[in-house]
Scaffold this motif. Structure first.
Motif, mmCIF file in Angstrom:
data_model
loop_
_atom_site.group_PDB
_atom_site.id
_atom_site.type_symbol
_atom_site.label_atom_id
_atom_site.label_comp_id
_atom_site.label_asym_id
_atom_site.label_seq_id
_atom_site.Cartn_x
_atom_site.Cartn_y
_atom_site.Cartn_z
ATOM 1 N N LEU A 156 0.835 -1.207 0.000
ATOM 2 C CA LEU A 156 0.000 0.000 0.000
ATOM 3 C C LEU A 156 0.869 1.257 0.000
ATOM 4 O O LEU A 156 1.830 1.365 0.756
ATOM 5 C CB LEU A 156 -0.908 0.003 1.229
ATOM 6 C CG LEU A 156 -1.771 1.253 1.433
ATOM 7 C CD1 LEU A 156 -2.854 1.338 0.364
ATOM 8 C CD2 LEU A 156 -2.389 1.247 2.828
ATOM 9 N N ASN A 157 0.493 2.242 -0.820
ATOM 10 C CA ASN A 157 1.231 3.498 -0.886
ATOM 11 C C ASN A 157 0.725 4.478 0.177
ATOM 12 O O ASN A 157 0.298 5.588 -0.121
ATOM 13 C CB ASN A 157 1.101 4.108 -2.284
ATOM 14 C CG ASN A 157 1.998 5.329 -2.447
ATOM 15 O OD1 ASN A 157 3.059 5.417 -1.825
ATOM 16 N ND2 ASN A 157 1.566 6.278 -3.264
ATOM 17 N N SER A 158 0.729 4.043 1.413
ATOM 18 C CA SER A 158 0.385 4.878 2.575
ATOM 19 C C SER A 158 1.218 4.391 3.750
ATOM 20 O O SER A 158 1.739 3.269 3.720
ATOM 21 C CB SER A 158 -1.106 4.776 2.915
ATOM 22 O OG SER A 158 -1.911 5.360 1.908
ATOM 23 N N ASP A 159 1.332 5.214 4.765
ATOM 24 C CA ASP A 159 2.104 4.805 5.932
ATOM 25 C C ASP A 159 1.446 3.607 6.610
ATOM 26 O O ASP A 159 0.230 3.602 6.845
ATOM 27 C CB ASP A 159 2.211 5.966 6.919
ATOM 28 C CG ASP A 159 3.335 6.911 6.543
ATOM 29 O OD1 ASP A 159 4.464 6.719 7.033
ATOM 30 O OD2 ASP A 159 3.088 7.830 5.728
ATOM 31 N N SER A 160 2.254 2.606 6.934
ATOM 32 C CA SER A 160 1.718 1.404 7.569
ATOM 33 C C SER A 160 2.798 0.723 8.397
ATOM 34 O O SER A 160 3.995 0.904 8.160
ATOM 35 C CB SER A 160 1.182 0.418 6.515
ATOM 36 O OG SER A 160 2.233 -0.049 5.689
ATOM 37 N N ILE A 161 2.338 -0.061 9.367
ATOM 38 C CA ILE A 161 3.220 -0.944 10.129
ATOM 39 C C ILE A 161 2.512 -2.292 10.214
ATOM 40 O O ILE A 161 1.379 -2.377 10.698
ATOM 41 C CB ILE A 161 3.517 -0.419 11.539
ATOM 42 C CG1 ILE A 161 4.132 0.979 11.483
ATOM 43 C CG2 ILE A 161 4.463 -1.364 12.275
ATOM 44 C CD1 ILE A 161 4.459 1.568 12.855
ATOM 45 N N THR A 162 3.151 -3.341 9.730
ATOM 46 C CA THR A 162 2.562 -4.675 9.746
ATOM 47 C C THR A 162 3.609 -5.682 10.199
ATOM 48 O O THR A 162 4.791 -5.360 10.313
ATOM 49 C CB THR A 162 2.054 -5.067 8.343
ATOM 50 O OG1 THR A 162 3.150 -4.982 7.409
ATOM 51 C CG2 THR A 162 0.934 -4.142 7.879
ATOM 52 N N PHE A 163 3.159 -6.899 10.462
ATOM 53 C CA PHE A 163 4.079 -7.981 10.794
ATOM 54 C C PHE A 163 4.438 -8.753 9.525
ATOM 55 O O PHE A 163 3.679 -8.757 8.546
ATOM 56 C CB PHE A 163 3.449 -8.928 11.817
ATOM 57 C CG PHE A 163 3.355 -8.352 13.200
ATOM 58 C CD1 PHE A 163 4.492 -8.188 13.975
ATOM 59 C CD2 PHE A 163 2.126 -7.972 13.731
ATOM 60 C CE1 PHE A 163 4.409 -7.661 15.243
ATOM 61 C CE2 PHE A 163 2.031 -7.450 15.008
ATOM 62 C CZ PHE A 163 3.180 -7.286 15.770
ATOM 63 N N ASP A 164 5.567 -9.433 9.566
ATOM 64 C CA ASP A 164 6.049 -10.210 8.420
ATOM 65 C C ASP A 164 5.307 -11.544 8.367
ATOM 66 O O ASP A 164 5.740 -12.542 8.937
ATOM 67 C CB ASP A 164 7.562 -10.430 8.533
ATOM 68 C CG ASP A 164 8.174 -10.946 7.237
ATOM 69 O OD1 ASP A 164 7.433 -11.529 6.431
ATOM 70 O OD2 ASP A 164 9.392 -10.766 7.050
ATOM 71 N N ALA A 165 4.164 -11.547 7.659
ATOM 72 C CA ALA A 165 3.321 -12.741 7.603
ATOM 73 C C ALA A 165 4.023 -13.887 6.897
ATOM 74 O O ALA A 165 3.895 -15.052 7.292
ATOM 75 C CB ALA A 165 2.003 -12.406 6.893
ATOM 76 N N THR A 166 4.766 -13.588 5.849
ATOM 77 C CA THR A 166 5.462 -14.644 5.107
ATOM 78 C C THR A 166 6.486 -15.337 5.991
ATOM 79 O O THR A 166 6.569 -16.574 6.039
ATOM 80 C CB THR A 166 6.157 -14.058 3.863
ATOM 81 O OG1 THR A 166 5.167 -13.473 3.008
ATOM 82 C CG2 THR A 166 6.898 -15.149 3.103
ATOM 83 N N ALA A 167 7.268 -14.555 6.718
ATOM 84 C CA ALA A 167 8.280 -15.138 7.607
ATOM 85 C C ALA A 167 7.627 -15.981 8.697
ATOM 86 O O ALA A 167 8.118 -17.068 9.039
ATOM 87 C CB ALA A 167 9.125 -14.038 8.238
ATOM 88 N N GLY A 168 6.500 -15.519 9.240
ATOM 89 C CA GLY A 168 5.838 -16.260 10.315
ATOM 90 C C GLY A 168 5.352 -17.620 9.874
ATOM 91 O O GLY A 168 5.570 -18.636 10.557
ATOM 92 N N THR A 169 4.710 -17.667 8.717
ATOM 93 C CA THR A 169 4.184 -18.950 8.259
ATOM 94 C C THR A 169 5.304 -19.899 7.828
ATOM 95 O O THR A 169 5.205 -21.112 8.015
ATOM 96 C CB THR A 169 3.196 -18.731 7.102
ATOM 97 O OG1 THR A 169 3.811 -17.894 6.113
ATOM 98 C CG2 THR A 169 1.932 -18.063 7.584
ATOM 99 N N HIS A 170 6.371 -19.344 7.286
ATOM 100 C CA HIS A 170 7.515 -20.179 6.935
ATOM 101 C C HIS A 170 8.150 -20.775 8.186
ATOM 102 O O HIS A 170 8.545 -21.953 8.191
ATOM 103 C CB HIS A 170 8.547 -19.374 6.144
ATOM 104 C CG HIS A 170 8.256 -19.289 4.682
ATOM 105 N ND1 HIS A 170 8.964 -19.970 3.730
ATOM 106 C CD2 HIS A 170 7.290 -18.602 4.008
ATOM 107 C CE1 HIS A 170 8.471 -19.715 2.530
ATOM 108 N NE2 HIS A 170 7.448 -18.873 2.677
ATOM 109 N N LEU A 171 8.254 -19.991 9.250
ATOM 110 C CA LEU A 171 8.793 -20.513 10.503
ATOM 111 C C LEU A 171 7.969 -21.694 11.011
ATOM 112 O O LEU A 171 8.524 -22.705 11.471
ATOM 113 C CB LEU A 171 8.821 -19.408 11.571
ATOM 114 C CG LEU A 171 9.909 -18.352 11.460
ATOM 115 C CD1 LEU A 171 9.654 -17.233 12.467
ATOM 116 C CD2 LEU A 171 11.288 -18.960 11.706
#
Length: 360
Positions: A156-171
């Motif tokens: 998204l071209n707006s300010d955001s803070i999210t968690f790394d979903a890809t890394a979490g599911t890979h773990l």
């Protein structure tokens, strides 16, 4: 008799400083020593002085209020994030004005944003799952008021803070595969959630890397009740799986109950991994292996970032992605080649039928 209202000049006289110094302390200005700031704040408390925010707003100053639009606080993740936001904002002398939306709905979100804007908030944090175009619409609604999103696509071209979903599911998948699991079922959240979709994509990518397919794929609504009923339904269908990966800890709690009532032990028959690492997950029976998302860090970082936007409005858009970690506890172990037995099927179907009857 009416009690005299304390003024900025009263505070200055009590603290033995100039009224300009008191004003700088109230407005969080720089170039005030910690000693002076503490002295002024002590005088404000002693005199029960409350800054006139309305006058400050009319003068074009900050209201010291930020708005939070959040999803249902009965769920652990939104409530922990909201708590962290309020704590961090309070430390920085900002108030949080909150609007809760029961169900993700763009019209309800627009109404919540308009309501908070009418109260002259200095900035907005929006913790609602939104598509890119919806988030862009809300950004345009806010005009010059900074807005930060917590449940959107990192693209998204707006300010955001999210968690790394890809890394979490890979773990999670790497942990299960390392233990020898190949038949892994997935219990995801609602696909209206961007986070749920990103986790699903990550799970599918991680399984594909090991040339595996999901043993089953279910969808709940984040609640423990949905985790319970969906797991009963999976068992009632005779699902063949040795591990169950669940999109949040609340649904994992329901899954643990369903497995237990069906005569299956965890991790003896089925390994279970949750997602979030809520405070209660260490007290589940057994204690839950889960992917930790640090909600306190997210809440704190979101306030810090929003205030950066407020004080420096011409900064470029930033999409921050926070790391996640695997917390290994007692619900995962090497597989025992579980296949639902006729007895387990019968027990699961009996319990499921009873629960469905109670819902009618």
């Amino acid at each position: 008799m009416k009690t005299k209202s304390m003024t900025l000049y009263d505070v200055a006289k009590h603290a033995h400083v100039s009224y300009q110094t008191v004003s700088r302390v109230i407005n969080q200005a720089e170039h005030v020593s910690d000693k002076t700031r503490r002295k002024v704040e002590a005088s404000m408390r002693s005199l029960n002085y409350v800054p006139n925010r309305v006058a400050q707003q009319l003068a074009g100053k900050l209201s010291q209020n930020i708005g939070l639009v959040t999803s249902n606080l009965s769920l652990h993740a939104p409530s922990q994030i909201a708590s962290a936001i309020k704590t961090q904002a309070s430390k920085l002398h900002f108030n949080v004005m909150m609007s809760m939306i029961e169900q993700p709905d763009i019209e309800a979100c627009k109404n919540a944003v308009n309501s908070l804007l009418s109260q002259r908030v200095d900035g907005l944090i929006i913790n609602i799952p939104l598509e890119d175009e919806q988030a862009q619409t809300l950004t345009e609604m806010c005009g010059h008021v900074p807005v930060l999103f917590l449940d959107v696509s990192p693209a998204l071209n707006s300010d955001s803070i999210t968690f790394d979903a890809t890394a979490g599911t890979h773990l999670a998948i790497e942990h299960l595969v390392a233990q020898g699991h190949q038949r892994i079922a997935l219990l995801n959240g609602p696909l209206t959630s961007v986070s749920a979709r990103l986790r699903l994509e990550g799970w599918q990518q991680a399984l594909a890397q090991h040339q595996l397919h999901a043993a089953a794929q279910l969808q709940g609504d984040w609640s423990s009740q949905s985790g319970y009923l969906q797991t009963l339904a999976l068992l009632g269908q005779g699902g063949k799986f040795t591990a169950l990966l669940v999109a949040n800890d609340q649904m994992a709690l329901g899954a643990l109950r369903a497995l237990n009532e069906s005569g299956l032990s965890v991790p003896g028959h089925v390994s279970v991994i949750g997602y979030d690492d809520t405070e209660d997950s260490a007290c589940f029976i057994p204690p839950l292996t889960t992917i930790k998302q640090d909600f306190k860090a997210l809440g704190s970082a979101s306030v810090d970032r929003l205030l950066e936007q407020i004080h420096s409005p011409n900064q470029p858009v930033q999409a921050y992605v926070l790391p996640v970690t695997l917390i290994e506890r007692k619900t995962t172990a090497a597989p025992n080649a579980f296949t639902a037995s006729p007895q387990a099927l019968a027990e699961a179907l009996t319990v499921l039928a009873r629960q469905v009857a109670q819902l009618k």
